[in-house]
Enzyme design. Structure first.
Site, PDB file in Angstrom:
ATOM      1  N   LYS A  72     -88.614  -4.127 -16.885  1.00 43.73           N
ATOM      2  CA  LYS A  72     -87.392  -3.531 -18.224  1.00 43.73           C
ATOM      3  C   LYS A  72     -87.575  -2.475 -18.348  1.00 43.73           C
ATOM      4  O   LYS A  72     -86.721  -1.472 -18.891  1.00 43.73           O
ATOM      5  CB  LYS A  72     -87.933  -4.489 -19.365  1.00 43.73           C
ATOM      6  CG  LYS A  72     -87.617  -5.750 -19.130  1.00 43.73           C
ATOM      7  CD  LYS A  72     -85.959  -6.252 -19.211  1.00 43.73           C
ATOM      8  CE  LYS A  72     -86.206  -7.768 -19.616  1.00 43.73           C
ATOM      9  NZ  LYS A  72     -84.138  -7.849 -20.293  1.00 43.73           N
ATOM     10  N   TYR A 115     -91.847  -8.217 -14.633  1.00 43.52           N
ATOM     11  CA  TYR A 115     -90.932  -7.851 -15.549  1.00 43.52           C
ATOM     12  C   TYR A 115     -91.320  -6.691 -17.079  1.00 43.52           C
ATOM     13  O   TYR A 115     -90.149  -5.833 -17.170  1.00 43.52           O
ATOM     14  CB  TYR A 115     -91.553  -9.465 -16.711  1.00 43.52           C
ATOM     15  CG  TYR A 115     -90.756  -9.334 -18.639  1.00 43.52           C
ATOM     16  CD1 TYR A 115     -89.484  -9.760 -17.950  1.00 43.52           C
ATOM     17  CD2 TYR A 115     -91.303  -9.279 -19.889  1.00 43.52           C
ATOM     18  CE1 TYR A 115     -88.357 -10.404 -19.467  1.00 43.52           C
ATOM     19  CE2 TYR A 115     -90.504  -9.912 -20.751  1.00 43.52           C
ATOM     20  CZ  TYR A 115     -88.858 -10.471 -20.246  1.00 43.52           C
ATOM     21  OH  TYR A 115     -87.705  -9.733 -21.433  1.00 43.52           O
ATOM     22  N   GLY A 159     -77.212 -17.796 -20.324  1.00 43.76           N
ATOM     23  CA  GLY A 159     -78.778 -18.132 -21.239  1.00 43.76           C
ATOM     24  C   GLY A 159     -79.257 -18.842 -22.564  1.00 43.76           C
ATOM     25  O   GLY A 159     -77.593 -18.866 -23.748  1.00 43.76           O
ATOM     26  N   ASP A 206     -73.447 -14.429 -14.333  1.00 44.08           N
ATOM     27  CA  ASP A 206     -74.200 -15.341 -14.557  1.00 44.08           C
ATOM     28  C   ASP A 206     -74.337 -16.287 -13.744  1.00 44.08           C
ATOM     29  O   ASP A 206     -74.200 -16.765 -12.691  1.00 44.08           O
ATOM     30  CB  ASP A 206     -74.653 -16.432 -16.211  1.00 44.08           C
ATOM     31  CG  ASP A 206     -76.114 -17.052 -16.822  1.00 44.08           C
ATOM     32  OD1 ASP A 206     -77.111 -17.105 -15.931  1.00 44.08           O
ATOM     33  OD2 ASP A 206     -75.968 -16.140 -17.620  1.00 44.08           O
ATOM     34  N   ASN A 207     -75.897 -16.312 -12.877  1.00 39.85           N
ATOM     35  CA  ASN A 207     -76.029 -16.846 -11.705  1.00 39.85           C
ATOM     36  C   ASN A 207     -76.601 -17.955 -11.384  1.00 39.85           C
ATOM     37  O   ASN A 207     -77.265 -19.030 -10.873  1.00 39.85           O
ATOM     38  CB  ASN A 207     -76.840 -15.653 -10.728  1.00 39.85           C
ATOM     39  CG  ASN A 207     -78.019 -15.674 -10.905  1.00 39.85           C
ATOM     40  OD1 ASN A 207     -78.944 -16.400 -12.614  1.00 39.85           O
ATOM     41  ND2 ASN A 207     -79.326 -15.065 -10.064  1.00 39.85           N
ATOM     42  N   ASN A 263     -76.138  -1.937 -11.616  1.00 37.18           N
ATOM     43  CA  ASN A 263     -74.492  -2.413 -11.280  1.00 37.18           C
ATOM     44  C   ASN A 263     -74.133  -2.474 -12.287  1.00 37.18           C
ATOM     45  O   ASN A 263     -72.626  -2.174 -12.742  1.00 37.18           O
ATOM     46  CB  ASN A 263     -74.522  -4.476  -9.877  1.00 37.18           C
ATOM     47  CG  ASN A 263     -75.311  -3.866  -8.916  1.00 37.18           C
ATOM     48  OD1 ASN A 263     -75.280  -2.464  -8.276  1.00 37.18           O
ATOM     49  ND2 ASN A 263     -75.678  -4.744  -8.507  1.00 37.18           N
TER      50      ASN A 263
HETATM   51  N1  LIG Z   1     -85.417 -14.253 -26.112  1.00 36.22           N
HETATM   52  C1  LIG Z   1     -86.394 -13.490 -26.164  1.00 36.22           C
HETATM   53  O1  LIG Z   1     -87.745 -13.874 -26.798  1.00 36.22           O
HETATM   54  C2  LIG Z   1     -86.064 -12.304 -25.046  1.00 36.22           C
HETATM   55  C3  LIG Z   1     -87.262 -11.279 -26.328  1.00 36.22           C
HETATM   56  C4  LIG Z   1     -87.652 -10.148 -25.430  1.00 36.22           C
HETATM   57  C5  LIG Z   1     -86.390  -9.974 -25.160  1.00 36.22           C
HETATM   58  N2  LIG Z   1     -85.298 -10.714 -24.192  1.00 36.22           N
HETATM   59  C6  LIG Z   1     -84.722 -10.575 -23.271  1.00 36.22           C
HETATM   60  O2  LIG Z   1     -83.335 -11.133 -24.024  1.00 36.22           O
HETATM   61  C7  LIG Z   1     -82.829 -11.568 -22.555  1.00 36.22           C
HETATM   62  C8  LIG Z   1     -81.391 -12.980 -22.680  1.00 36.22           C
HETATM   63  O3  LIG Z   1     -83.036 -13.547 -22.426  1.00 36.22           O
HETATM   64  P1  LIG Z   1     -83.124 -15.099 -23.181  1.00 36.22           P
HETATM   65  O4  LIG Z   1     -84.353 -15.841 -23.858  1.00 36.22           O
HETATM   66  O5  LIG Z   1     -82.191 -15.854 -23.662  1.00 36.22           O
HETATM   67  O6  LIG Z   1     -83.485 -15.174 -21.013  1.00 36.22           O
HETATM   68  P2  LIG Z   1     -82.676 -16.878 -20.755  1.00 36.22           P
HETATM   69  O7  LIG Z   1     -83.661 -16.959 -19.417  1.00 36.22           O
HETATM   70  O8  LIG Z   1     -82.198 -18.252 -21.132  1.00 36.22           O
HETATM   71  O9  LIG Z   1     -81.510 -16.059 -20.043  1.00 36.22           O
HETATM   72  C9  LIG Z   1     -80.914 -15.356 -19.124  1.00 36.22           C
HETATM   73  C10 LIG Z   1     -79.861 -15.175 -18.522  1.00 36.22           C
HETATM   74  O10 LIG Z   1     -80.189 -14.174 -17.339  1.00 36.22           O
HETATM   75  C11 LIG Z   1     -79.135 -15.185 -16.167  1.00 36.22           C
HETATM   76  N3  LIG Z   1     -79.909 -14.470 -14.559  1.00 36.22           N
HETATM   77  C12 LIG Z   1     -80.438 -13.880 -14.564  1.00 36.22           C
HETATM   78  N4  LIG Z   1     -81.130 -13.499 -13.123  1.00 36.22           N
HETATM   79  C13 LIG Z   1     -79.455 -13.486 -12.791  1.00 36.22           C
HETATM   80  C14 LIG Z   1     -78.887 -12.675 -12.121  1.00 36.22           C
HETATM   81  N5  LIG Z   1     -79.848 -12.045 -11.126  1.00 36.22           N
HETATM   82  N6  LIG Z   1     -77.802 -12.312 -12.381  1.00 36.22           N
HETATM   83  C15 LIG Z   1     -76.896 -13.018 -13.234  1.00 36.22           C
HETATM   84  N7  LIG Z   1     -77.800 -13.830 -14.014  1.00 36.22           N
HETATM   85  C16 LIG Z   1     -78.592 -13.503 -14.559  1.00 36.22           C
HETATM   86  C17 LIG Z   1     -80.259 -16.272 -16.575  1.00 36.22           C
HETATM   87  O11 LIG Z   1     -79.389 -17.203 -15.662  1.00 36.22           O
HETATM   88  C18 LIG Z   1     -79.974 -16.873 -18.178  1.00 36.22           C
HETATM   89  O12 LIG Z   1     -78.719 -17.167 -17.928  1.00 36.22           O
HETATM   90  C19 LIG Z   1     -82.921 -11.011 -21.641  1.00 36.22           C
HETATM   91  O13 LIG Z   1     -82.728 -10.479 -20.534  1.00 36.22           O
HETATM   92  C20 LIG Z   1     -84.911 -11.112 -21.825  1.00 36.22           C
HETATM   93  O14 LIG Z   1     -85.601 -10.257 -21.340  1.00 36.22           O
HETATM   94  C21 LIG Z   1     -85.454 -12.111 -24.754  1.00 36.22           C
END
Ligand SMILES: NC(=O)c1ccc[n+]([C@@H]2O[C@H](COP(=O)([O-])OP(=O)(O)OC[C@H]3O[C@@H](n4cnc5c(N)ncnc54)[C@H](O)[C@@H]3O)[C@@H](O)[C@H]2O)c1
Length: 314
Positions: free
Chosen positions: A153, A149, A11, A32-33, A103
């Protein structure tokens, strides 16, 4: 060489973290899925640097599928993060933040690995105090449209803390606040890609509500440096940190900044505010400054200029 396992590493934030870990001599396994990520974010790595495993972390990866017998650190970032995606994937979002988190914790227990939980400012919900310190318990609608969400969390934090208490997992919980930069998806509905794309297409910037709600935007290299400090520092088990930029702006003010940096005259279009949209967001990062020696270094002007450059070439 140290080994890291990163869930969600394909991601936006995860792929930048993988880059940082490889630069610092780690071998990284990514689970990553591809629900919202893409292996394109990790192009060019050899398998001895980054091993990519397409797998849903809500299924426990047994020994015959996981190409790893040991890990020094596990960083659990898997989860949809933008409201557009987590609404579309609401049940998957609840599952990855609950079953998926357990997990990942089970793997940390098996490998005696340090565990970093990627949490969020959304655990504070629509906060009634500002800025928000880590000690604030939040103000969250438990069954509203964002609950998949926010409550997902919060459950993940509770689960991780029990693994820390009961099994001695070396845990650090990081609450990220609005992170932005290259590799965000242009259509994921978050305000930064929305505004940048609209400015590049010379369209009005869409503002939800009256635009007086505030957010604090942290450039991705700063956010990743905060994660890295939490990975490499000792004696932090069970600690929670806000990782974000304390420079708080209204959305209207942010639209003005985007228009200025994008070199367009500001035009806006107002739409109704989505349900339970937080009225303010601002991290208190005193603890991260003192304990991690971390604070954001990239100005909004610099970060937005890099984001514009990325969206122009994609
Ligand atoms: N970007 C932000 O501003 C922000 C703010 C607060 C928290 N976060 C947290 O940081 C993390 C990354 O966020 P991001 O912005 O990079 O999001 P993103 O959507 O770009 O990345 C999330 C990744 O998780 C993978 N994923 C989702 N479900 C999955 C599963 N069941 N098994 C394996 N992989 C799975 C997705 O394919 C993706 O690659 C997340 O946990 C998000 O909640 C992000």
């Amino acid at each position: 060489m140290k080994t890291a396992l990163v869930t969600g590493g394909a991601g936006f934030m995860g792929s930048h973290l993988v880059d940082k870990l490889v630069d610092n001599g780690f071998f990284v396994v990514v689970i990553d899925n591809l629900a919202t990520g893409t292996w394109d974010n990790l192009k060019g790595y050899e398998p001895h640097q980054v091993l990519k495993m397409t797998w849903d972390i809500t299924e426990y990866p047994s020994e015959d599928v996981l190409p790893l017998r040991d890990a020094d650190v596990i960083v659990h970032l898997a989860s949809a993060a933008s409201p557009v995606h987590y609404r579309r994937l609401a049940i998957e979002t609840l599952r990855v933040n609950s079953i998926g988190t357990e997990n990942a914790l089970k793997l940390a227990r098996k490998f005696h690995a340090r565990f970093i939980l990627g949490s969020t400012s959304e655990v504070y919900g629509d906060p009634q105090i500002s800025p928000q310190p880590e000690t604030y318990w939040g103000h969250v609608n438990p069954n509203g449209e964002r609950a998949c969400y926010d409550e997902g969390k919060r459950f993940g934090e509770a689960m991780a803390m029990e693994y820390h208490r009961q099994f001695g997992i070396d845990l650090r919980i990081l609450r990220f606040f609005n992170c932005y930069g290259p590799r965000m998806q242009s259509e994921d509905g978050r305000v930064v890609p929305n505004f940048v794309r609209q400015a590049l297409e010379n369209k009005p910037l869409t503002i939800y509500g009256d635009g007086q709600q505030t957010r604090s935007f942290c450039y991705v290299s700063d956010e990743v440096e905060g994660i890295y400090q939490a990975i490499v520092r000792d004696n932090l088990s069970g600690e929670v940190f806000n990782i974000g930029n304390p420079e708080e702006r209204s959305i209207v003010n942010f639209a003005e900044a985007v228009a200025k940096i994008g070199g367009v005259s500001l035009r806006t279009e107002f739409r109704p505010l989505p349900a339970d949209d937080p009225t303010n967001r601002c991290p208190d990062i005193t603890k991260a400054r003192q304990v991690l020696g971390w604070s954001p270094q990239v100005s909004l002007e610099e970060g937005l200029a890099k984001t514009f450059a990325y969206f122009k070439q994609t």
